[in-house]
Design an enzyme around this catalytic site. Structure first.
Site, PDB file in Angstrom:
ATOM      1  N   HIS A  61      27.566  50.532  32.069  1.00 12.92           N
ATOM      2  CA  HIS A  61      28.551  50.159  30.956  1.00 12.92           C
ATOM      3  C   HIS A  61      28.137  49.465  30.051  1.00 12.92           C
ATOM      4  O   HIS A  61      27.474  48.353  30.190  1.00 12.92           O
ATOM      5  CB  HIS A  61      29.928  49.617  31.719  1.00 12.92           C
ATOM      6  CG  HIS A  61      30.761  50.225  32.490  1.00 12.92           C
ATOM      7  ND1 HIS A  61      31.292  49.909  33.732  1.00 12.92           N
ATOM      8  CD2 HIS A  61      30.954  51.736  32.178  1.00 12.92           C
ATOM      9  CE1 HIS A  61      31.984  50.775  34.105  1.00 12.92           C
ATOM     10  NE2 HIS A  61      32.016  51.934  33.422  1.00 12.92           N
ATOM     11  N   GLU A  64      28.513  45.243  29.297  1.00  8.53           N
ATOM     12  CA  GLU A  64      28.427  44.265  30.115  1.00  8.53           C
ATOM     13  C   GLU A  64      27.126  43.890  30.372  1.00  8.53           C
ATOM     14  O   GLU A  64      26.199  44.178  31.107  1.00  8.53           O
ATOM     15  CB  GLU A  64      28.840  44.949  31.424  1.00  8.53           C
ATOM     16  CG  GLU A  64      30.345  45.527  31.305  1.00  8.53           C
ATOM     17  CD  GLU A  64      30.529  46.271  32.532  1.00  8.53           C
ATOM     18  OE1 GLU A  64      29.894  46.581  33.598  1.00  8.53           O
ATOM     19  OE2 GLU A  64      31.713  46.824  32.418  1.00  8.53           O
ATOM     20  N   ARG A 121      31.590  51.132  25.922  1.00  6.29           N
ATOM     21  CA  ARG A 121      31.736  51.077  27.385  1.00  6.29           C
ATOM     22  C   ARG A 121      31.066  52.164  28.006  1.00  6.29           C
ATOM     23  O   ARG A 121      30.120  52.189  28.890  1.00  6.29           O
ATOM     24  CB  ARG A 121      33.031  50.782  28.009  1.00  6.29           C
ATOM     25  CG  ARG A 121      33.048  51.350  29.718  1.00  6.29           C
ATOM     26  CD  ARG A 121      34.657  51.164  29.953  1.00  6.29           C
ATOM     27  NE  ARG A 121      34.984  51.618  31.413  1.00  6.29           N
ATOM     28  CZ  ARG A 121      34.953  51.019  32.517  1.00  6.29           C
ATOM     29  NH1 ARG A 121      34.528  49.645  32.121  1.00  6.29           N
ATOM     30  NH2 ARG A 121      35.083  51.529  33.824  1.00  6.29           N
ATOM     31  N   HIS A 190      27.640  45.017  37.283  1.00  2.73           N
ATOM     32  CA  HIS A 190      28.617  45.242  36.124  1.00  2.73           C
ATOM     33  C   HIS A 190      29.022  43.893  35.874  1.00  2.73           C
ATOM     34  O   HIS A 190      28.976  42.668  36.308  1.00  2.73           O
ATOM     35  CB  HIS A 190      30.162  45.855  36.464  1.00  2.73           C
ATOM     36  CG  HIS A 190      29.801  47.091  37.137  1.00  2.73           C
ATOM     37  ND1 HIS A 190      30.260  48.383  36.398  1.00  2.73           N
ATOM     38  CD2 HIS A 190      28.987  47.695  37.890  1.00  2.73           C
ATOM     39  CE1 HIS A 190      29.865  49.617  36.810  1.00  2.73           C
ATOM     40  NE2 HIS A 190      28.999  49.436  37.986  1.00  2.73           N
ATOM     41  N   GLU A 263      30.728  42.582  40.058  1.00  2.00           N
ATOM     42  CA  GLU A 263      31.094  42.334  38.620  1.00  2.00           C
ATOM     43  C   GLU A 263      31.012  40.758  38.688  1.00  2.00           C
ATOM     44  O   GLU A 263      31.349  39.828  39.098  1.00  2.00           O
ATOM     45  CB  GLU A 263      32.767  42.472  38.760  1.00  2.00           C
ATOM     46  CG  GLU A 263      33.236  43.655  39.067  1.00  2.00           C
ATOM     47  CD  GLU A 263      32.894  44.671  37.782  1.00  2.00           C
ATOM     48  OE1 GLU A 263      32.827  44.015  36.468  1.00  2.00           O
ATOM     49  OE2 GLU A 263      33.403  45.801  37.893  1.00  2.00           O
TER      50      GLU A 263
END
Lengths: 330, 272
Positions: A61, A64, A121, A190, A263
């Site tokens: 993405h 990020e 994104r 991410h 994440e």
């Protein structure tokens, strides 16, 4: 540490090969929609045996940014450690590390273009009618594709015209698919949210080793917390952040046993624009977490008996270096 | 050497930690991939997620987390200022119940983190999500254990500087792409989050999770009134849809009155 420090990415990758020629090679394994070459760094020590492997990808993405920064940190860390850290050296002898610093190169470069593109994104392939751009690559994999996403091209979770329609997803599918029997860990990086997610993204399906994935994940989260006291929540995707068609789910379906979505920081304060003074601490804690999972996967594979499992425990404890992992905590 | 010595030798050999031979693939109990030869590696579990959870909730799971995030937005609208801003630190426990056909109520125990003073306080809160069309905003009640720290002096100083000042504030893209914020812009970033919290509170449902993404633009406007007045373009991120929502927000602020929203309007995202 700053986001621009190791750009352009391909020059940095070439530098890694130059600095560590015995250990690092670049593997080109696909092309983006805009025809940029997708490359990974293959890191490992020469071995006559058939080796196992660890897969890590960052930047699926575009916005990020902390994720590609982490892949670069991870690479530098293992390269700087392996000569003095026998555990890392052992793992490099038994396994190859395949690290893709930026998978969605088109999207990433687009997010650098100007202030208005920073929060992009998806990738940059045009939609069916050409008036909207981008497929969410992490909804495009052939894993329960098309459920709980959007078929609207302008949506940020548009899953594409069909499973693996996107060249970036195809590149991963082919490379990992042809090596799936050898890959132990598939880690996809991410931001943001401070989460460790285990398969599957669809609420009706559970991985057969779900309990183990959770146990190892919780231990990894403890390792992360030990570094800078940041809480990472561990859970299955539907409980925490539902999605389908993800690269992690696809990897698990191929039989790769230890698949996790990381994440990274933060929890919404700066969101995607994580300040540069947080790059280093974020990378340090994530490294600790990733290394825990990798070490677990390695030790489980390369030990035949309980004795050597205990030995691994001791050698990890004794190993100098960044890990600071506490295997006994949950 | 004797049997005991042999055992010791075996153990010591094990302690070196790295076997010289390749792992035997026939020893399937040690091989982590042994369940993975089939193409679809799935077991069916009872479907979850379709029916929203009721009763005791797992505080780490999304239903509790989304409700708790709404409490964060509420606290910021109620108590937020250029020098006071709340984040959600943790969810300790949560329950939910349906309220006839009118909606669902969550009861939560959370920790809120006051970011600027770096203090955490426990709060208990009720969040009611009404049912029906058109969608209505949630209703929140919260009580937190500690008195809030006094920020009056700083707020007054900021207010005076921009009330009397010869130039009106105008800024774009806070934080910038690298996450950087100029020190004298920090209070306006905080203020922007507080003002945006009115939007986020208003728009929240059980199917959203909002955070501030970025201040695209904030401009101070001339005004006859006591309060400072701002026109702004805010970017909000919804974790569930992953969308960036664009909102125009006209608001005022003074130490005495806090933040008051005059107009808020969602605008379409640019097509690119």
């Amino acid at each position: 540490y700053d986001y621009y420090k190791y750009h352009p990415m391909d020059e940095w990758m070439a530098q890694m090969v130059m600095d560590y020629p015995d250990v690092v090679t670049i593997v080109d394994y696909g092309q983006t929609y805009e025809k940029r070459t997708i490359s990974l760094l293959k890191i490992g020590l020469e071995s006559e045996k058939r080796k196992k492997a660890i897969w890590m990808d960052c930047g699926i993405h575009a916005r990020e940014w902390i994720a590609p920064a982490f892949c670069q940190y991870f690479v530098k860390q293992i390269l700087q450690s392996y000569k003095t850290d026998t555990k890392i050296e052992t793992m490099m002898r038994n396994m190859d590390f395949y690290v893709t610093p930026v998978l969605n190169i088109d999207g990433y470069m687009y997010s650098w273009k100007d202030n208005m593109t920073r929060l992009w994104r998806k990738n940059r392939s045009p939609g069916p009618s050409g008036d909207c751009y981008g497929t969410d690559l992490n909804r495009n994999f052939d894993a329960n594709w098309g459920i709980g996403i959007s078929f609207n091209c302008s949506s940020n979770i548009y899953c594409g015209s069909q499973p693996v329609s996107e060249p970036e997803a195809q590149a991963v599918t082919y490379f990992v698919g042809s090596r799936k029997d050898d890959i132990l860990c598939f880690l996809t990086i991410h931001s943001y949210g401070q989460l460790l997610l285990v398969p599957y993204g669809h609420p009706n399906f559970t991985a057969p080793n779900y309990n183990e994935l959770m146990e190892v994940g919780l231990a990894a989260a403890t390792a992360i917390w030990n570094v800078h006291k940041k809480n990472y929540t561990v859970g299955a995707s539907p409980d925490v952040l539902p999605n389908c068609g993800s690269s992690r789910d696809w990897a698990r379906m191929q039989g790769i046993p230890y698949t996790y979505t990381f994440e990274l920081r933060d929890k919404g304060e700066f969101a995607f624009e994580l300040p540069e003074d947080q790059i280093q601490p974020t990378c340090e804690e994530a490294y600790s977490g990733a290394l825990h999972i990798i070490t677990y996967a390695h030790d489980k594979t390369f030990s035949g008996a309980a004795v050597t499992a205990a030995a691994s425990f001791w050698s990890v404890l004794l190993a100098a270096g960044v890990a600071r992992v506490n295997l006994m905590s949950s | 050497m004797g049997f005991r010595g042999f055992i010791v030798l075996v153990v010591l050999m094990g302690m070196r930690g790295s076997p010289t031979g390749a792992v035997s693939l026939k020893d399937e109990s040690a091989h982590p991939n042994f369940v993975t030869r089939e193409q679809k590696d799935l077991t069916v579990e009872e479907g979850r997620g379709d029916v929203m959870a009721t009763g005791e909730l797992n505080p780490s799971h999304f239903p509790a987390r989304r409700a708790a995030k709404v409490v964060q937005h509420y606290l910021n609208t109620r108590y937020g200022s250029p020098y006071r801003l709340f984040g959600l630190e943790d969810v300790h426990s949560a329950t939910a119940e349906d309220v006839a056909d009118t909606g669902r109520r969550y009861h939560l125990q959370i920790s809120a983190h006051e970011i600027i003073s770096n203090r955490t306080q426990k709060c208990s809160a009720d969040v009611f999500f009404p049912r029906g069309e058109p969608t209505q905003s949630p209703e929140v009640k919260a009580s937190c254990e500690e008195l809030l720290q006094n920020t009056t002096a700083q707020e007054e100083a900021l207010y005076q500087r921009y009330k009397e000042g010869h130039s009106l504030l105008s800024a774009q893209y806070i934080p910038d792409s690298q996450g950087h914020i100029e020190p004298d812009m920090m209070p306006f970033w905080h203020l922007s989050i507080v003002a945006s919290s009115f939007i986020m509170l208003h728009e929240s449902t059980e199917n959203t999770l909002y955070n501030m993404a970025q201040v695209a633009q904030i401009t101070q406007l001339e005004t006859e009134r006591e309060e400072l007045k701002f026109d702004s373009h805010m970017l909000l991120h919804d974790m569930v849809s992953q969308e960036i929502l664009h909102w125009k927000l006209l608001f005022t602020w003074s130490p005495a009155e806090g933040v008051k929203v005059q107009q808020m309007q969602q605008i379409p995202k640019p097509n690119h």
